[in-house]
Design an enzyme around this catalytic site. Structure first.
Site, PDB file in Angstrom:
ATOM      1  N   TYR A 187      -4.514   8.793  -0.447  1.00  0.00           N
ATOM      2  CA  TYR A 187      -3.791   8.683   0.830  1.00  0.00           C
ATOM      3  C   TYR A 187      -3.256  10.035   1.283  1.00  0.00           C
ATOM      4  CZ  TYR A 187      -4.133   3.744   1.679  1.00  0.00           C
ATOM      5  OH  TYR A 187      -4.635   2.492   1.989  1.00  0.00           O
ATOM      6  N   THR A 211      -3.315  12.744  -3.824  1.00  0.00           N
ATOM      7  CA  THR A 211      -3.849  11.386  -3.943  1.00  0.00           C
ATOM      8  C   THR A 211      -4.803  11.097  -2.780  1.00  0.00           C
ATOM      9  OG1 THR A 211      -2.179  10.308  -2.594  1.00  0.00           O
ATOM     10  CG2 THR A 211      -1.616  10.672  -4.917  1.00  0.00           C
ATOM     11  N   ASP A 227       3.900   2.242   0.893  1.00  0.00           N
ATOM     12  CA  ASP A 227       3.987   1.705   2.261  1.00  0.00           C
ATOM     13  C   ASP A 227       5.452   1.861   2.680  1.00  0.00           C
ATOM     14  OD1 ASP A 227       1.324   0.931   1.931  1.00  0.00           O
ATOM     15  OD2 ASP A 227       1.920  -0.936   0.969  1.00  0.00           O
ATOM     16  N   ASP A 268       4.477  10.883   3.112  1.00  0.00           N
ATOM     17  CA  ASP A 268       4.204  11.547   4.403  1.00  0.00           C
ATOM     18  C   ASP A 268       5.182  11.041   5.452  1.00  0.00           C
ATOM     19  OD1 ASP A 268       2.773   8.959   4.001  1.00  0.00           O
ATOM     20  OD2 ASP A 268       2.628   9.163   6.180  1.00  0.00           O
TER      21      ASP A 268
HETATM   22  C1  LIG Z   1      -0.424   3.691   0.821  1.00  0.00           C
HETATM   23  S1  LIG Z   1      -1.066   3.168  -0.694  1.00  0.00           S
HETATM   24  C2  LIG Z   1      -0.894   4.617  -1.733  1.00  0.00           C
HETATM   25  C3  LIG Z   1      -1.775   4.560  -2.927  1.00  0.00           C
HETATM   26  C4  LIG Z   1      -1.777   5.835  -3.798  1.00  0.00           C
HETATM   27  N1  LIG Z   1      -0.500   6.057  -4.422  1.00  0.00           N
HETATM   28  C5  LIG Z   1      -2.173   7.028  -2.983  1.00  0.00           C
HETATM   29  O1  LIG Z   1      -1.300   7.851  -2.685  1.00  0.00           O
HETATM   30  O2  LIG Z   1      -3.356   7.136  -2.651  1.00  0.00           O
HETATM   31  C6  LIG Z   1       0.242   2.133  -1.308  1.00  0.00           C
HETATM   32  C7  LIG Z   1      -0.149   1.396  -2.566  1.00  0.00           C
HETATM   33  O3  LIG Z   1       0.954   0.654  -3.046  1.00  0.00           O
HETATM   34  C8  LIG Z   1       0.495  -0.617  -3.489  1.00  0.00           C
HETATM   35  N2  LIG Z   1       1.658  -1.513  -3.421  1.00  0.00           N
HETATM   36  C9  LIG Z   1       2.371  -1.833  -2.316  1.00  0.00           C
HETATM   37  N3  LIG Z   1       3.391  -2.634  -2.643  1.00  0.00           N
HETATM   38  C10 LIG Z   1       3.330  -2.825  -3.987  1.00  0.00           C
HETATM   39  C11 LIG Z   1       4.098  -3.567  -4.922  1.00  0.00           C
HETATM   40  N4  LIG Z   1       5.153  -4.289  -4.536  1.00  0.00           N
HETATM   41  N5  LIG Z   1       3.739  -3.537  -6.221  1.00  0.00           N
HETATM   42  C12 LIG Z   1       2.657  -2.817  -6.626  1.00  0.00           C
HETATM   43  N6  LIG Z   1       1.883  -2.092  -5.781  1.00  0.00           N
HETATM   44  C13 LIG Z   1       2.218  -2.102  -4.481  1.00  0.00           C
HETATM   45  C14 LIG Z   1      -0.642  -0.966  -2.560  1.00  0.00           C
HETATM   46  O4  LIG Z   1      -1.538  -1.898  -3.124  1.00  0.00           O
HETATM   47  C15 LIG Z   1      -1.289   0.406  -2.346  1.00  0.00           C
HETATM   48  O5  LIG Z   1      -2.322   0.675  -3.272  1.00  0.00           O
END
Ligand SMILES: C[S@@+](CC[C@H](N)C(=O)[O-])C[C@H]1O[C@@H](n2cnc3c(N)ncnc32)[C@H](O)[C@@H]1O
Length: 227
Positions: A206, A204, A121, A161
């Site tokens: 996303y 991935t 994120d 991205d």
């Molecule tokens: C946009 S998604 C991307 C997931 C995966 N890497 C992909 O590319 O499909 C961001 C991921 O980061 C995790 N996330 C966000 N902040 C986090 C944190 N502080 N610790 C662990 N996971 C976190 C969210 O739960 C989410 O699954």
């Protein structure tokens, strides 16, 4: 399958560790991932915010000389990677449900050799929550072992991205902070650099969404200065 069924499955996966309360205590596996879980001495590669764990599982199949651990806070997403690793008998894979904010409670000094941050994120409004902010890098520095050249840590890979996160990490954090930059690309699918092979070969969940929307995928590989 609904979330509750996935949470119930998660309790049965031997490769999934759940640590929701690390702000209070150290993870019992800290410093023991190789001796007690993997039962080998291979380098440990960590994927932060791994979601469904595509990098963790695919790279473990490609690199028999490394262990892989995916971390995410969302159990329903981890379910996918943990299930795949169980079904494919991937012995050098683990998943951890925890906040990466507590990564120093999960890993001991020098326990990690490399970190992948895949489509985090971007946290435009809150720098302290960005997974490449100085606060997070300081946490990584405390767990990363020395890289191939003395004086800097093992590599950190960021795949995103998001242009703002890419430029923030490249300009403000890496170049501005005098950190070693190994590779960067603002469009990995139009760059033919051979070192982008792993970056291009795994897409991935996303990433596939962003590609369908026509976004360009960016990548930075850098190190940290070790004390
Ligand atoms: C946009 S998604 C991307 C997931 C995966 N890497 C992909 O590319 O499909 C961001 C991921 O980061 C995790 N996330 C966000 N902040 C986090 C944190 N502080 N610790 C662990 N996971 C976190 C969210 O739960 C989410 O699954």
């Amino acid at each position: 399958m609904n979330k509750l069924q996935k949470f119930a499955d998660n309790l049965t996966f031997p490769n999934l560790f759940q640590y929701p309360f690390l702000h209070r205590e150290d993870c019992p596996m800290r410093g023991k991932w190789n001796s007690d879980y993997f039962k080998n001495d291979l380098p440990v590669v960590v994927e932060i915010g791994c979601g469904k764990g595509e990098y963790t599982t695919v790279l473990s199949e490609k690199y028999p000389d490394k262990n892989f651990i995916g971390i995410d806070i969302k159990g329903a997403r981890l379910w996918k990677g943990a299930k795949y690793a169980c079904e494919h008998n991937l012995k050098r894979v683990a998943f951890i449900r925890a906040r990466a904010d507590f990564i120093e409670k999960i890993f001991d000094r020098d326990e990690v050799s490399e970190i992948w941050i895949t489509f985090p994120d971007p946290q435009h409004a809150k720098e302290r929550k960005r997974l490449t902010s100085p606060m997070f890098l300081e946490r990584y520095r405390r767990i990363l072992a020395t890289g191939s050249n003395a004086g800097h840590s093992g590599r950190i890979h960021l795949k995103t991205d998001d242009t703002i996160l890419y430029l923030y990490t490249l300009d403000d954090i890496v170049l501005g902070g005098g950190l070693p930059l190994f590779t960067c690309s603002d469009n990995v699918y139009s760059d033919s650099l051979p070192e982008l092979e792993d970056v291009r070969s795994v897409q991935t969940f996303y990433e596939q969404m962003w590609l369908r929307m026509g976004k360009k995928i960016k990548y930075i590989c850098f190190g940290l200065k070790l004390e």
